[in-house]
Structures are given as structure tokens and as C-alpha cells.
Design a protein around this motif. Sequence first.
Motif, PDB file in Angstrom:
ATOM      1  N   ARG A 122       0.851  -1.181   0.000  1.00  0.00           N
ATOM      2  CA  ARG A 122       0.000   0.000   0.000  1.00  0.00           C
ATOM      3  C   ARG A 122       0.892   1.239   0.000  1.00  0.00           C
ATOM      4  NH1 ARG A 122      -5.195   0.518   0.732  1.00  0.00           N
ATOM      5  NH2 ARG A 122      -5.465  -1.509   1.756  1.00  0.00           N
ATOM      6  N   VAL A 123       0.824   2.012  -1.064  1.00  0.00           N
ATOM      7  CA  VAL A 123       1.654   3.204  -1.198  1.00  0.00           C
ATOM      8  C   VAL A 123       0.941   4.381  -0.547  1.00  0.00           C
ATOM      9  CG1 VAL A 123       2.821   2.369  -3.254  1.00  0.00           C
ATOM     10  CG2 VAL A 123       0.708   3.661  -3.505  1.00  0.00           C
ATOM     11  N   PRO A 124       1.649   5.514  -0.310  1.00  0.00           N
ATOM     12  CA  PRO A 124       1.059   6.626   0.444  1.00  0.00           C
ATOM     13  C   PRO A 124      -0.263   7.155  -0.106  1.00  0.00           C
ATOM     14  CG  PRO A 124       3.422   6.918   0.310  1.00  0.00           C
ATOM     15  CD  PRO A 124       3.093   5.726  -0.527  1.00  0.00           C
ATOM     16  N   ASP A 125      -0.488   7.062  -1.436  1.00  0.00           N
ATOM     17  CA  ASP A 125      -1.756   7.579  -1.954  1.00  0.00           C
ATOM     18  C   ASP A 125      -2.909   6.584  -1.808  1.00  0.00           C
ATOM     19  OD1 ASP A 125      -1.314   5.665  -3.912  1.00  0.00           O
ATOM     20  OD2 ASP A 125      -0.949   7.092  -5.530  1.00  0.00           O
ATOM     21  N   GLY A 126      -2.633   5.446  -1.157  1.00  0.00           N
ATOM     22  CA  GLY A 126      -3.677   4.475  -0.866  1.00  0.00           C
ATOM     23  C   GLY A 126      -3.793   3.330  -1.853  1.00  0.00           C
ATOM     24  N   ARG A 127      -3.084   3.412  -2.984  1.00  0.00           N
ATOM     25  CA  ARG A 127      -3.174   2.339  -3.976  1.00  0.00           C
ATOM     26  C   ARG A 127      -2.439   1.098  -3.490  1.00  0.00           C
ATOM     27  NH1 ARG A 127      -0.613   4.399  -9.275  1.00  0.00           N
ATOM     28  NH2 ARG A 127       0.628   5.633  -7.786  1.00  0.00           N
ATOM     29  N   LEU A 128      -2.909  -0.073  -3.953  1.00  0.00           N
ATOM     30  CA  LEU A 128      -2.214  -1.325  -3.715  1.00  0.00           C
ATOM     31  C   LEU A 128      -1.444  -1.685  -4.982  1.00  0.00           C
ATOM     32  CD1 LEU A 128      -4.936  -3.433  -1.857  1.00  0.00           C
ATOM     33  CD2 LEU A 128      -2.851  -2.449  -0.890  1.00  0.00           C
ATOM     34  N   LEU A 129      -0.126  -1.857  -4.855  1.00  0.00           N
ATOM     35  CA  LEU A 129       0.727  -2.117  -6.016  1.00  0.00           C
ATOM     36  C   LEU A 129       1.637  -3.301  -5.733  1.00  0.00           C
ATOM     37  CD1 LEU A 129       1.838   1.549  -6.849  1.00  0.00           C
ATOM     38  CD2 LEU A 129      -0.009   0.245  -7.925  1.00  0.00           C
ATOM     39  N   ALA A 130       2.060  -3.973  -6.809  1.00  0.00           N
ATOM     40  CA  ALA A 130       3.081  -5.019  -6.683  1.00  0.00           C
ATOM     41  C   ALA A 130       4.374  -4.379  -6.198  1.00  0.00           C
ATOM     42  CB  ALA A 130       3.292  -5.699  -8.033  1.00  0.00           C
ATOM     43  N   PRO A 131       5.194  -5.119  -5.460  1.00  0.00           N
ATOM     44  CA  PRO A 131       6.401  -4.518  -4.870  1.00  0.00           C
ATOM     45  C   PRO A 131       7.332  -3.852  -5.870  1.00  0.00           C
ATOM     46  CG  PRO A 131       5.968  -6.639  -3.859  1.00  0.00           C
ATOM     47  CD  PRO A 131       4.985  -6.503  -4.979  1.00  0.00           C
ATOM     48  N   ASP A 132       7.518  -4.441  -7.082  1.00  0.00           N
ATOM     49  CA  ASP A 132       8.455  -3.844  -8.045  1.00  0.00           C
ATOM     50  C   ASP A 132       7.906  -2.549  -8.636  1.00  0.00           C
ATOM     51  OD1 ASP A 132       6.565  -5.481  -9.173  1.00  0.00           O
ATOM     52  OD2 ASP A 132       7.868  -6.406 -10.649  1.00  0.00           O
ATOM     53  N   ILE A 133       6.586  -2.433  -8.777  1.00  0.00           N
ATOM     54  CA  ILE A 133       5.985  -1.177  -9.223  1.00  0.00           C
ATOM     55  C   ILE A 133       6.001  -0.156  -8.080  1.00  0.00           C
ATOM     56  CG2 ILE A 133       3.922  -0.074 -10.158  1.00  0.00           C
ATOM     57  CD1 ILE A 133       5.115  -2.019 -12.118  1.00  0.00           C
ATOM     58  N   ALA A 134       5.680  -0.613  -6.861  1.00  0.00           N
ATOM     59  CA  ALA A 134       5.663   0.280  -5.697  1.00  0.00           C
ATOM     60  C   ALA A 134       7.041   0.900  -5.463  1.00  0.00           C
ATOM     61  CB  ALA A 134       5.213  -0.492  -4.461  1.00  0.00           C
ATOM     62  N   ARG A 135       8.092   0.140  -5.708  1.00  0.00           N
ATOM     63  CA  ARG A 135       9.459   0.659  -5.535  1.00  0.00           C
ATOM     64  C   ARG A 135       9.673   1.918  -6.368  1.00  0.00           C
ATOM     65  NH1 ARG A 135      12.300  -3.249  -8.075  1.00  0.00           N
ATOM     66  NH2 ARG A 135      12.597  -1.975  -9.941  1.00  0.00           N
ATOM     67  N   ILE A 136       9.240   1.870  -7.617  1.00  0.00           N
ATOM     68  CA  ILE A 136       9.423   3.005  -8.536  1.00  0.00           C
ATOM     69  C   ILE A 136       8.513   4.157  -8.144  1.00  0.00           C
ATOM     70  CG2 ILE A 136       9.171   3.726 -10.941  1.00  0.00           C
ATOM     71  CD1 ILE A 136       9.795   0.760 -11.694  1.00  0.00           C
ATOM     72  N   VAL A 137       7.248   3.858  -7.829  1.00  0.00           N
ATOM     73  CA  VAL A 137       6.275   4.902  -7.489  1.00  0.00           C
ATOM     74  C   VAL A 137       6.685   5.625  -6.213  1.00  0.00           C
ATOM     75  CG1 VAL A 137       3.901   5.289  -6.746  1.00  0.00           C
ATOM     76  CG2 VAL A 137       4.363   3.801  -8.709  1.00  0.00           C
ATOM     77  N   MET A 138       7.131   4.887  -5.213  1.00  0.00           N
ATOM     78  CA  MET A 138       7.507   5.512  -3.943  1.00  0.00           C
ATOM     79  C   MET A 138       8.811   6.292  -4.057  1.00  0.00           C
ATOM     80  SD  MET A 138       6.340   2.516  -1.283  1.00  0.00           S
ATOM     81  CE  MET A 138       6.788   3.461   0.156  1.00  0.00           C
ATOM     82  N   ARG A 139       9.679   5.875  -4.954  1.00  0.00           N
ATOM     83  CA  ARG A 139      10.899   6.645  -5.222  1.00  0.00           C
ATOM     84  C   ARG A 139      10.570   7.906  -6.022  1.00  0.00           C
ATOM     85  NH1 ARG A 139      13.737   4.029  -9.339  1.00  0.00           N
ATOM     86  NH2 ARG A 139      14.047   2.226  -8.001  1.00  0.00           N
ATOM     87  N   GLY A 140       9.489   7.830  -6.820  1.00  0.00           N
ATOM     88  CA  GLY A 140       9.094   8.969  -7.640  1.00  0.00           C
ATOM     89  C   GLY A 140       9.924   9.146  -8.881  1.00  0.00           C
ATOM     90  N   GLU A 141      10.585   8.067  -9.326  1.00  0.00           N
ATOM     91  CA  GLU A 141      11.526   8.200 -10.434  1.00  0.00           C
ATOM     92  C   GLU A 141      11.726   6.848 -11.115  1.00  0.00           C
ATOM     93  OE1 GLU A 141      15.582  10.640 -10.568  1.00  0.00           O
ATOM     94  OE2 GLU A 141      15.812   8.767  -9.464  1.00  0.00           O
ATOM     95  N   LEU A 142      11.671   6.837 -12.441  1.00  0.00           N
ATOM     96  CA  LEU A 142      11.993   5.651 -13.236  1.00  0.00           C
ATOM     97  C   LEU A 142      13.392   5.844 -13.794  1.00  0.00           C
ATOM     98  CD1 LEU A 142      11.079   2.986 -14.692  1.00  0.00           C
ATOM     99  CD2 LEU A 142      10.355   4.461 -16.599  1.00  0.00           C
ATOM    100  N   VAL A 143      14.293   4.897 -13.524  1.00  0.00           N
ATOM    101  CA  VAL A 143      15.674   4.994 -13.996  1.00  0.00           C
ATOM    102  C   VAL A 143      15.863   4.021 -15.154  1.00  0.00           C
ATOM    103  CG1 VAL A 143      18.115   4.850 -13.369  1.00  0.00           C
ATOM    104  CG2 VAL A 143      16.422   5.590 -11.671  1.00  0.00           C
ATOM    105  N   VAL A 144      16.308   4.553 -16.295  1.00  0.00           N
ATOM    106  CA  VAL A 144      16.456   3.773 -17.523  1.00  0.00           C
ATOM    107  C   VAL A 144      17.924   3.755 -17.943  1.00  0.00           C
ATOM    108  CG1 VAL A 144      15.855   3.633 -19.970  1.00  0.00           C
ATOM    109  CG2 VAL A 144      14.112   4.273 -18.297  1.00  0.00           C
ATOM    110  N   ALA A 145      18.494   2.569 -18.126  1.00  0.00           N
ATOM    111  CA  ALA A 145      19.866   2.426 -18.606  1.00  0.00           C
ATOM    112  C   ALA A 145      19.892   2.594 -20.121  1.00  0.00           C
ATOM    113  CB  ALA A 145      20.426   1.062 -18.220  1.00  0.00           C
ATOM    114  N   MET A 146      20.857   3.379 -20.615  1.00  0.00           N
ATOM    115  CA  MET A 146      20.966   3.655 -22.045  1.00  0.00           C
ATOM    116  C   MET A 146      22.438   3.887 -22.393  1.00  0.00           C
ATOM    117  SD  MET A 146      18.689   6.459 -24.152  1.00  0.00           S
ATOM    118  CE  MET A 146      17.165   5.498 -24.092  1.00  0.00           C
ATOM    119  N   LEU A 147      22.853   3.401 -23.549  1.00  0.00           N
ATOM    120  CA  LEU A 147      24.243   3.510 -24.001  1.00  0.00           C
ATOM    121  C   LEU A 147      24.705   4.965 -24.016  1.00  0.00           C
ATOM    122  CD1 LEU A 147      26.551   1.720 -25.308  1.00  0.00           C
ATOM    123  CD2 LEU A 147      25.608   2.456 -27.514  1.00  0.00           C
ATOM    124  N   LYS A 148      25.971   5.199 -23.636  1.00  0.00           N
ATOM    125  CA  LYS A 148      26.481   6.564 -23.610  1.00  0.00           C
ATOM    126  C   LYS A 148      26.766   7.118 -25.009  1.00  0.00           C
ATOM    127  CE  LYS A 148      30.195   5.951 -21.140  1.00  0.00           C
ATOM    128  NZ  LYS A 148      31.493   6.174 -20.461  1.00  0.00           N
TER     129      LYS A 148
END
Length: 332
Positions: free
Chosen positions: A82-108
Motif C-alpha cells: 500500500r503506497v502513500p496515496d492508498g493504492r495497492l501495487l506489486a512490490p516492483d511497481i511500488a518501488r518506482i512509485v515511492m521513489r518517484g523516479e523511473l531509472v532507464v539504462a541507455m548507451l552513452k
Amino acid sequence: MSNNTRQLTGMHVALRRLALPALLAFAGLCASSAAGAAGERPVAQGVLTAAAVAAPVAAPAAPAADAPAAPPAPVLTNGLVRVPDGRLLAPDIARIVMRGELVVAMLKVDTPPFFFFDDSGQWTGLEVGLAQSLAKELGVKLRFNRDAGTFNAVVDLLANGQADLAISKLSRTLARTQTIAFSDAYLTLNHSLILNRVKFAQLSRGRPLPEVIRNFDGSIGVIAKSSFADYARTNFPHAKIQEFATWNEVLAALYKGEIVSAYRDEFEVKRVLKADPTVSLVLRTVTLKDLEDTLGIGVAVTDTTLLAYVNQFLAQRTEKLDIQKVLQALDR
């Protein structure tokens, strides 16, 4: 107070003193276990930060600060968080939502039209747009980790927990799927060869083209630590494989006649002729219709719900990529 009473009281005090540190340690252990169950996977070392919007993205030159760790959230008995806004999310999605940021690896190394800085200095491209759309759907900011100097190093960033996703013109190969998971393909390209006309004529000695290609025993140039380095060894077992640091170095060796052929996907091969049609006087191309290179989004093997989410996102996209659309994107 009797002597017996005094002894019992002293024993109770001593026991309380001994028990308190143990209880505190146990509480700390429980808290760390709950945080792990909530799907916390730290992500570090990014270089490009961007808001999750559809417009082209400006990218600062300086590395961004490490992403702040998401606060632990209670894990319910059904495995959801259960994330702060009350939604129920899977742990791997909740990790990103609670961090507030999606990190994407991309070639330099910039790779137009997939990811590059345009003439105005904006960070843009087909795959940049793909990452922006994913971040927007998740309702979080977007950051790119461009620490990787090779395609395989992009895979390593994801596998080591330094990104949530890898979107970097990554071919889905057997070797890579031992380390990370891949989404469904969002672009399929045929394999292709560029041949030095003079060197290939010397090699073929008048034999039909299909026969020479099928039993190719000349030299093939590829980018080191790329999918086509692996493909070359599998598909041309009799060839002499020569690895180069960059695609430009492969092409330079081909022009000089130091290698007979260069091996990559049909887009990169057609791009060479599109950039300078006169090179067809020196080079010729062969598209291998029976060999396909499928590009997918990399996901950590533990993030099964995130993988399902990405696949559904790709399935719902109305605009599907193909070779013609990618070539047209070069002209924009």
C-alpha cells in the motif's frame, strides 16, 4: 525487605538490562525485513534527468544525484504494497512509485534516431520517447543512466540494480536472457551484411552469391561486446571475426579493404547508403531475410510484474515501429 526479596529484585533489573538490547536488535531486523519485502531495490549513478513528458528532453551534462531511497511501506498478506496515496501495487511497481523516479539504462554513445542530442541540444529519439511514455504512465519522473560504454554494459547496469529498465536498441539474445528478462519485441529488423566489392569478388571466385554467403569464410567486422559479435560466431562459424570498438571503425576497415564484410542490422546498413549513396560504388549490401534481430526492453529477472506492465504498455501502443518508420525518423 528480606535478603531473598532483594536478590529477586536485582535479578529482574539485570534481566531487563540484558533483554533491552536484544529487543531493539530484533525490532531493527523486523524493520529491514519489511523494507526488503516492500520491493526496495536501490538504483544509483544516473547522468541524465528528465521530466516524464512527451516533449524532447534537455539533459544536463553533470551526473545526477543518487535517487533517494523510498520509505518502507507495509506489505499486505496478498503480497501487495500500500503506497502513500492508498493504492495497492506489486512490490516492483511500488518501488518506482515511492521513489518517484523511473531509472532507464541507455548507451552513452548517441545512436540516432533512437537516442541522441538534436541540433538544438535537446535529448530526444524514438527510444527516449518510449521511456518518457512509460514514466508518464507510472506517474513518475524519468532519469537516464548513461554510464555504459557498450551494449553489454547496459545489460550489466540493469542486472546490477543500477536501473529499473534498459532501453537502448538492445537485441534479445540467448546470452543476455541468462542475466536479464526481455519484453516482447517493439522492433524487428533483418540481419544484413555490407561487402567490400573488390574483396568479395576475390573471395567468391565467380560462385553464386547465396553459396558464398551460406559458407562464408572471409573476414567479418563487428562491434565488440555487441549482439552481432555473438550472432557472427553462430551464423558464420567459418568466418574470421574481427571486433572493433565502434561501428565507424568497422566501416573504416571495410572501406580500406582490411575486412571483407561488416555485419549489423538492416537499419544500420541502409543508413550507411542513405547518408552517402556514392558508397555503393565501393560497397554492396546483402539483407539476410531468414535472420531477425528483435529489440526489447530489458527488465530485472526479479521484477515480474514490471515486465508484465511493460508488455501491456507495448501492446496498447497505437504506433508500431518498423524499418521504414525508423528510416523516416532520420530525416526529421
